[in-house]
Scaffold this motif. Sequence first.
Motif, mmCIF file in Angstrom:
data_model
loop_
_atom_site.group_PDB
_atom_site.id
_atom_site.type_symbol
_atom_site.label_atom_id
_atom_site.label_comp_id
_atom_site.label_asym_id
_atom_site.label_seq_id
_atom_site.Cartn_x
_atom_site.Cartn_y
_atom_site.Cartn_z
ATOM 1 N N ASN A 176 -10.637 2.498 -39.988
ATOM 2 C CA ASN A 176 -9.520 2.994 -40.810
ATOM 3 C C ASN A 176 -9.944 4.088 -41.791
ATOM 4 O OD1 ASN A 176 -7.803 1.146 -39.565
ATOM 5 N ND2 ASN A 176 -8.333 -0.450 -41.036
ATOM 6 N N GLU A 177 -11.232 4.322 -41.878
ATOM 7 C CA GLU A 177 -11.726 5.338 -42.818
ATOM 8 C C GLU A 177 -12.099 6.648 -42.126
ATOM 9 O OE1 GLU A 177 -14.710 3.952 -45.569
ATOM 10 O OE2 GLU A 177 -13.823 1.952 -45.665
ATOM 11 N N VAL A 178 -12.601 6.546 -40.902
ATOM 12 C CA VAL A 178 -13.102 7.741 -40.195
ATOM 13 C C VAL A 178 -11.965 8.415 -39.428
ATOM 14 C CG1 VAL A 178 -14.825 8.635 -38.596
ATOM 15 C CG2 VAL A 178 -15.364 6.637 -39.997
ATOM 16 N N SER A 179 -11.725 9.707 -39.739
ATOM 17 C CA SER A 179 -10.628 10.432 -39.086
ATOM 18 C C SER A 179 -11.078 11.164 -37.828
ATOM 19 C CB SER A 179 -9.996 11.417 -40.071
ATOM 20 O OG SER A 179 -10.977 12.221 -40.675
ATOM 21 N N ALA A 180 -12.402 11.406 -37.695
ATOM 22 C CA ALA A 180 -12.949 12.050 -36.488
ATOM 23 C C ALA A 180 -14.466 11.892 -36.505
ATOM 24 C CB ALA A 180 -12.587 13.531 -36.452
ATOM 25 N N PHE A 181 -15.069 12.008 -35.316
ATOM 26 C CA PHE A 181 -16.536 11.998 -35.248
ATOM 27 C C PHE A 181 -17.006 13.272 -34.556
ATOM 28 C CE2 PHE A 181 -20.661 11.339 -33.301
ATOM 29 C CZ PHE A 181 -21.393 10.863 -34.382
ATOM 30 N N VAL A 182 -17.989 13.924 -35.180
ATOM 31 C CA VAL A 182 -18.588 15.134 -34.598
ATOM 32 C C VAL A 182 -20.081 14.874 -34.393
ATOM 33 C CG1 VAL A 182 -18.964 17.618 -34.875
ATOM 34 C CG2 VAL A 182 -16.928 16.543 -35.884
ATOM 35 N N GLY A 183 -20.536 15.033 -33.163
ATOM 36 C CA GLY A 183 -21.953 14.845 -32.863
ATOM 37 C C GLY A 183 -22.640 16.190 -32.682
ATOM 38 N N ILE A 184 -23.725 16.410 -33.426
ATOM 39 C CA ILE A 184 -24.529 17.631 -33.270
ATOM 40 C C ILE A 184 -25.772 17.249 -32.477
ATOM 41 C CG2 ILE A 184 -25.733 19.510 -34.458
ATOM 42 C CD1 ILE A 184 -23.985 18.794 -36.954
ATOM 43 N N ASP A 185 -25.750 17.537 -31.170
ATOM 44 C CA ASP A 185 -26.831 17.143 -30.261
ATOM 45 C C ASP A 185 -27.237 15.693 -30.555
ATOM 46 O OD1 ASP A 185 -27.980 18.533 -28.028
ATOM 47 O OD2 ASP A 185 -29.928 18.340 -28.968
ATOM 48 N N SER A 186 -26.218 14.852 -30.637
ATOM 49 C CA SER A 186 -26.389 13.478 -31.109
ATOM 50 C C SER A 186 -26.892 12.523 -30.034
ATOM 51 C CB SER A 186 -25.054 12.971 -31.677
ATOM 52 O OG SER A 186 -24.009 13.214 -30.744
ATOM 53 N N SER A 187 -27.630 11.507 -30.485
ATOM 54 C CA SER A 187 -28.214 10.513 -29.578
ATOM 55 C C SER A 187 -27.138 9.633 -28.946
ATOM 56 C CB SER A 187 -29.196 9.616 -30.340
ATOM 57 O OG SER A 187 -30.195 10.396 -30.943
ATOM 58 N N ASN B 59 -15.873 7.014 -54.281
ATOM 59 C CA ASN B 59 -14.414 6.933 -54.123
ATOM 60 C C ASN B 59 -13.906 7.803 -52.969
ATOM 61 O OD1 ASN B 59 -12.204 5.503 -55.054
ATOM 62 N ND2 ASN B 59 -11.508 7.161 -56.386
ATOM 63 N N ILE B 60 -14.706 7.858 -51.910
ATOM 64 C CA ILE B 60 -14.335 8.625 -50.715
ATOM 65 C C ILE B 60 -13.937 7.619 -49.637
ATOM 66 C CG2 ILE B 60 -15.202 10.186 -48.910
ATOM 67 C CD1 ILE B 60 -17.097 11.348 -51.109
ATOM 68 N N HIS B 61 -12.664 7.651 -49.233
ATOM 69 C CA HIS B 61 -12.153 6.613 -48.338
ATOM 70 C C HIS B 61 -11.604 7.131 -47.009
ATOM 71 C CE1 HIS B 61 -12.739 3.841 -51.623
ATOM 72 N NE2 HIS B 61 -11.985 4.602 -52.408
ATOM 73 N N ARG B 62 -11.561 8.461 -46.853
ATOM 74 C CA ARG B 62 -11.062 9.027 -45.593
ATOM 75 C C ARG B 62 -11.840 10.308 -45.312
ATOM 76 N NH1 ARG B 62 -8.785 7.220 -41.024
ATOM 77 N NH2 ARG B 62 -7.419 8.731 -40.062
ATOM 78 N N TYR B 63 -12.451 10.413 -44.136
ATOM 79 C CA TYR B 63 -13.379 11.519 -43.874
ATOM 80 C C TYR B 63 -13.713 11.646 -42.388
ATOM 81 C CZ TYR B 63 -15.925 7.151 -44.455
ATOM 82 O OH TYR B 63 -16.302 5.826 -44.390
ATOM 83 N N THR B 64 -14.180 12.834 -42.043
ATOM 84 C CA THR B 64 -14.774 13.077 -40.724
ATOM 85 C C THR B 64 -16.258 12.803 -40.855
ATOM 86 O OG1 THR B 64 -13.186 14.753 -39.962
ATOM 87 C CG2 THR B 64 -15.403 14.888 -39.064
ATOM 88 N N LEU B 65 -16.815 12.099 -39.873
ATOM 89 C CA LEU B 65 -18.253 11.826 -39.851
ATOM 90 C C LEU B 65 -18.903 12.827 -38.902
ATOM 91 C CD1 LEU B 65 -19.626 9.549 -41.433
ATOM 92 C CD2 LEU B 65 -19.597 8.163 -39.355
ATOM 93 N N MET B 66 -19.869 13.583 -39.404
ATOM 94 C CA MET B 66 -20.545 14.590 -38.587
ATOM 95 C C MET B 66 -22.041 14.283 -38.614
ATOM 96 S SD MET B 66 -20.204 18.784 -38.902
ATOM 97 C CE MET B 66 -18.430 18.852 -38.651
ATOM 98 N N GLY B 67 -22.597 13.882 -37.473
ATOM 99 C CA GLY B 67 -23.984 13.433 -37.463
ATOM 100 C C GLY B 67 -24.868 14.165 -36.476
ATOM 101 N N HIS B 68 -26.104 14.420 -36.899
ATOM 102 C CA HIS B 68 -27.091 15.075 -36.043
ATOM 103 C C HIS B 68 -28.033 14.037 -35.432
ATOM 104 C CE1 HIS B 68 -31.097 17.358 -35.705
ATOM 105 N NE2 HIS B 68 -30.335 17.783 -34.711
ATOM 106 N N SER B 69 -28.356 14.226 -34.148
ATOM 107 C CA SER B 69 -29.402 13.455 -33.456
ATOM 108 C C SER B 69 -29.194 11.936 -33.564
ATOM 109 C CB SER B 69 -30.770 13.888 -34.015
ATOM 110 O OG SER B 69 -31.810 13.484 -33.167
ATOM 111 N N ILE B 70 -30.149 11.210 -34.186
ATOM 112 C CA ILE B 70 -30.107 9.743 -34.253
ATOM 113 C C ILE B 70 -28.825 9.230 -34.918
ATOM 114 C CG2 ILE B 70 -31.315 9.587 -36.484
ATOM 115 C CD1 ILE B 70 -31.995 7.179 -33.577
ATOM 116 N N SER B 71 -28.176 10.076 -35.718
ATOM 117 C CA SER B 71 -26.928 9.659 -36.376
ATOM 118 C C SER B 71 -25.801 9.445 -35.374
ATOM 119 C CB SER B 71 -26.510 10.664 -37.451
ATOM 120 O OG SER B 71 -27.353 10.522 -38.578
#
Length: 313
Positions: free
Chosen positions: A156-167, A131-143
């Motif tokens: 409409n669900e993702v409020s921001a994207f954070v890449g940690i040394d992301s591909s 039941n999680i419908h609004r969030y920041t996506l924070m992904g490492h590497s291949i993510s």
Amino acid sequence: MMKKILSILLKIVGAIVILITLFIATVFIVNIFSNKSEEAKIKPYGQLVAVDGKNMNVFIQGKGEETVVLLPGYGTPAPALDFKPLIEELSPFYKVVVIEPFGYGLSDVTEKERTTENMVSEIHEALQQLNIHRYTLMGHSISGIYGLDYVNKYPNEVSAFVGIDSSVPTQGGNDAPFPTKTYKLLKKSGFYRLLMKLAPDQLIAPEVDDETREQIRILSLKNTFNPNNLNEGENFAPNFKATEKLTFPKELPVIFFLQANDTETKNWIPLHEEQVKNSVHGKVMTFEGGHYLHHTRSKEMVENFRKFMNEIK
């Protein structure tokens, strides 16, 4: 005389062959017994969520009003334990949700192809179940690849994207054939376990207590080169190709935290700057450190992420 020498040589060769065979058999048998005994030592964490008829493990910490969803880099054996320093820094401010995709951590192994499409769909289903419908996506590497597809599928669900040394889809170097047979043999024969024993320093883990480190070691031996792990590797080239023409939505806040001196990928920083050049709220920050920045730079990353989000508000 020659016959005697030949006889001695044959005995020596025979003895060597027997010793090698015994050694291989011992490594194989020790691995089988170790796998069995270690299975009983795995300590559950998080909760299981039903996704596509299988169980996906999800770890949740923190009670903040806003949610941050963490996605692991390729082959991370125990994402919830690997992200521990980052979870500790985020959880006082956010509800932190670590997704362990199929074949990772304590999640089941699936028969489905490890395509970007399938993986993104499964992650989304897990969040829906929670039941999680609004969030920041924070992904490492291949993510960074899966995340790029994700934010375009569910804008409409993702409020921001954070890449940690992301591909980045255009980084190159993913066309080489994946050595599935070699990796399969390493795992099945027990030689991967032997390599880990001879070089324990190769275990990738943050600074954690001995008990947590031991859990990461056990899960590393369990999950590395499992069917999903290998299939995901085989899908590198098509998965990168599938996202080549995708861009981050213009209005979506995007921030990248990158290692300052990446010697493996050419133009690492410019490639990310290119990804956010049309973003209304896009930023690239660099830190001294390795590929697993969340092991050593979690505090600075969270401080800068919060500042970045507050400036947008």
